[in-house]
Design a protein around this motif. Structure first.
Motif, PDB file in Angstrom:
ATOM      1  N   THR A  69       0.694  -0.889   0.190  1.00  0.00           N
ATOM      2  CA  THR A  69       0.124   0.206   0.068  1.00  0.00           C
ATOM      3  C   THR A  69       0.998   1.098  -0.154  1.00  0.00           C
ATOM      4  N   VAL A  70       1.340   0.942   0.449  1.00  0.00           N
ATOM      5  CA  VAL A  70       3.039   2.779   0.854  1.00  0.00           C
ATOM      6  C   VAL A  70       3.380   2.954  -0.791  1.00  0.00           C
ATOM      7  N   LEU A  71       4.017   1.377  -0.780  1.00  0.00           N
ATOM      8  CA  LEU A  71       4.490   1.767  -2.461  1.00  0.00           C
ATOM      9  C   LEU A  71       3.556   2.081  -3.018  1.00  0.00           C
ATOM     10  N   LYS A  72       2.808   1.755  -3.303  1.00  0.00           N
ATOM     11  CA  LYS A  72       1.775   1.953  -4.588  1.00  0.00           C
ATOM     12  C   LYS A  72       1.258   3.551  -4.256  1.00  0.00           C
ATOM     13  N   LEU A  73       1.104   4.337  -3.280  1.00  0.00           N
ATOM     14  CA  LEU A  73       0.598   5.338  -2.712  1.00  0.00           C
ATOM     15  C   LEU A  73       2.009   6.899  -2.615  1.00  0.00           C
ATOM     16  N   SER A  74       2.746   5.664  -2.954  1.00  0.00           N
ATOM     17  CA  SER A  74       4.299   6.318  -3.469  1.00  0.00           C
ATOM     18  C   SER A  74       4.560   6.650  -5.037  1.00  0.00           C
ATOM     19  N   GLY A  75       4.523   5.235  -5.761  1.00  0.00           N
ATOM     20  CA  GLY A  75       4.541   5.705  -6.493  1.00  0.00           C
ATOM     21  C   GLY A  75       3.525   6.748  -7.309  1.00  0.00           C
ATOM     22  N   GLN A  76       2.080   7.065  -6.954  1.00  0.00           N
ATOM     23  CA  GLN A  76       0.652   7.230  -7.288  1.00  0.00           C
ATOM     24  C   GLN A  76       1.983   9.026  -7.252  1.00  0.00           C
ATOM     25  N   VAL A  77       1.794   9.403  -5.876  1.00  0.00           N
ATOM     26  CA  VAL A  77       2.321  10.679  -5.665  1.00  0.00           C
ATOM     27  C   VAL A  77       2.850  11.160  -6.160  1.00  0.00           C
ATOM     28  N   SER A  78       4.087  10.564  -7.094  1.00  0.00           N
ATOM     29  CA  SER A  78       5.328  10.318  -7.446  1.00  0.00           C
ATOM     30  C   SER A  78       5.081  10.900  -9.402  1.00  0.00           C
ATOM     31  N   THR A  79       3.936   9.698  -9.306  1.00  0.00           N
ATOM     32  CA  THR A  79       2.647  10.084 -11.004  1.00  0.00           C
ATOM     33  C   THR A  79       2.394  11.874 -10.833  1.00  0.00           C
ATOM     34  N   LEU A  80       1.649  12.442  -9.597  1.00  0.00           N
ATOM     35  CA  LEU A  80       1.052  13.134  -9.889  1.00  0.00           C
ATOM     36  C   LEU A  80       2.644  14.344  -9.355  1.00  0.00           C
ATOM     37  N   THR A  81       3.007  14.303  -9.301  1.00  0.00           N
ATOM     38  CA  THR A  81       4.088  15.469  -8.919  1.00  0.00           C
ATOM     39  C   THR A  81       5.112  15.566 -10.514  1.00  0.00           C
ATOM     40  N   ARG A  82       5.124  14.407 -11.025  1.00  0.00           N
ATOM     41  CA  ARG A  82       5.429  14.594 -12.819  1.00  0.00           C
ATOM     42  C   ARG A  82       4.375  15.440 -13.377  1.00  0.00           C
ATOM     43  N   GLN A  83       3.125  14.652 -12.876  1.00  0.00           N
ATOM     44  CA  GLN A  83       2.240  15.837 -14.225  1.00  0.00           C
ATOM     45  C   GLN A  83       2.086  17.175 -13.963  1.00  0.00           C
ATOM     46  N   GLN A  84       2.206  17.275 -12.667  1.00  0.00           N
ATOM     47  CA  GLN A  84       2.249  19.079 -12.148  1.00  0.00           C
ATOM     48  C   GLN A  84       3.474  19.555 -12.406  1.00  0.00           C
ATOM     49  N   LYS A  85       4.768  18.900 -12.360  1.00  0.00           N
ATOM     50  CA  LYS A  85       5.696  19.893 -13.129  1.00  0.00           C
ATOM     51  C   LYS A  85       5.566  20.230 -14.708  1.00  0.00           C
ATOM     52  N   TYR A  86       5.277  19.028 -15.292  1.00  0.00           N
ATOM     53  CA  TYR A  86       4.751  19.134 -17.033  1.00  0.00           C
ATOM     54  C   TYR A  86       3.458  20.470 -16.675  1.00  0.00           C
ATOM     55  N   PHE A  87       2.917  20.302 -15.900  1.00  0.00           N
ATOM     56  CA  PHE A  87       1.393  20.991 -16.229  1.00  0.00           C
ATOM     57  C   PHE A  87       2.056  22.586 -16.133  1.00  0.00           C
ATOM     58  N   ARG A  88       2.969  22.597 -15.082  1.00  0.00           N
ATOM     59  CA  ARG A  88       4.020  23.957 -14.738  1.00  0.00           C
ATOM     60  C   ARG A  88       4.223  24.416 -15.911  1.00  0.00           C
ATOM     61  N   THR A  89       5.748  23.574 -15.940  1.00  0.00           N
ATOM     62  CA  THR A  89       6.164  24.213 -17.270  1.00  0.00           C
ATOM     63  C   THR A  89       5.445  24.383 -18.478  1.00  0.00           C
ATOM     64  N   ARG A  90       4.337  23.251 -19.358  1.00  0.00           N
ATOM     65  CA  ARG A  90       3.627  24.297 -19.750  1.00  0.00           C
ATOM     66  C   ARG A  90       3.100  25.664 -20.111  1.00  0.00           C
ATOM     67  N   GLU A  91       2.137  25.350 -18.527  1.00  0.00           N
ATOM     68  CA  GLU A  91       1.686  27.564 -18.400  1.00  0.00           C
ATOM     69  C   GLU A  91       2.513  28.305 -18.327  1.00  0.00           C
ATOM     70  N   ASN A  92       3.969  28.510 -18.071  1.00  0.00           N
ATOM     71  CA  ASN A  92       4.720  28.925 -18.661  1.00  0.00           C
ATOM     72  C   ASN A  92       4.856  29.130 -20.129  1.00  0.00           C
ATOM     73  N   ARG A  93       5.798  28.263 -20.054  1.00  0.00           N
ATOM     74  CA  ARG A  93       5.538  28.368 -22.260  1.00  0.00           C
ATOM     75  C   ARG A  93       4.355  28.964 -22.997  1.00  0.00           C
ATOM     76  N   ASN A  94       2.964  27.841 -22.505  1.00  0.00           N
ATOM     77  CA  ASN A  94       1.938  29.312 -22.592  1.00  0.00           C
ATOM     78  C   ASN A  94       2.003  30.304 -22.486  1.00  0.00           C
ATOM     79  N   PHE A  95       2.291  31.478 -20.903  1.00  0.00           N
ATOM     80  CA  PHE A  95       2.404  32.093 -20.766  1.00  0.00           C
ATOM     81  C   PHE A  95       2.878  33.065 -21.337  1.00  0.00           C
TER      82      PHE A  95
END
Length: 138
Positions: free
Chosen positions: A68-94
């Motif tokens: 369960t802890v490993l599954k949650l860790s993987g999901q948190v890292s996926t969310l962090t990666r997606q957030q970083k991607y959207f932040r980069t995309r927002e900066n480029r579009n801005f």
């Protein structure tokens, strides 16, 4: 891995040997404009360290909690990666929006200046028509 004229992409590299690896980025194709490179290195399928066992806890309980802890860790890292991607995309579009806004403003100022110049030219031409015809009749 090699790529040319790519806007963005996900690359997976599997290291077959232990040691240091290097990244090389080249901008010789388009030296006119700067590029921003953002990358993330993640380690997947790494051997897990075994957790110390608590007295009185069965291995089935601990393995369920570990999974369960490993599954949650993987999901948190996926969310962090997606957030970083959207932040980069927002900066480029801005940046694109800011550039477009500047161009629209400059074009509007030029258009306004040309309209005033055309109006002044029309007044001058009409005035020349009426004053030019009376010069011959004194």
């Amino acid at each position: 891995m090699d790529g040319q004229k790519e806007r963005q992409g996900d690359f997976v590299f599997t290291a077959t040997e232990i040691g240091e690896y290097r990244f090389c980025f080249d901008n010789s194709v388009s030296t006119f404009s700067d590029k921003i490179v953002d990358f993330e290195i993640t380690v997947e399928n790494e051997n897990r360290a075994s957790l110390p066992q608590k007295a009185g806890a069965s291995t089935e309980q601990l393995s369920g909690v570990e999974e369960t802890v490993l599954k949650l860790s993987g999901q948190v890292s996926t969310l962090t990666r997606q957030q970083k991607y959207f932040r980069t995309r927002e900066n480029r579009n801005f940046s694109t929006v800011r550039s477009t806004e500047k161009r629209i403003f400059n074009f509007s100022m030029i258009e306004g200046g040309l309209m005033v110049a055309m109006a002044a030219l029309q007044v001058f031409i009409v005035k020349m028509f009426f004053t030019g015809g009376r010069k011959g009749y004194v």
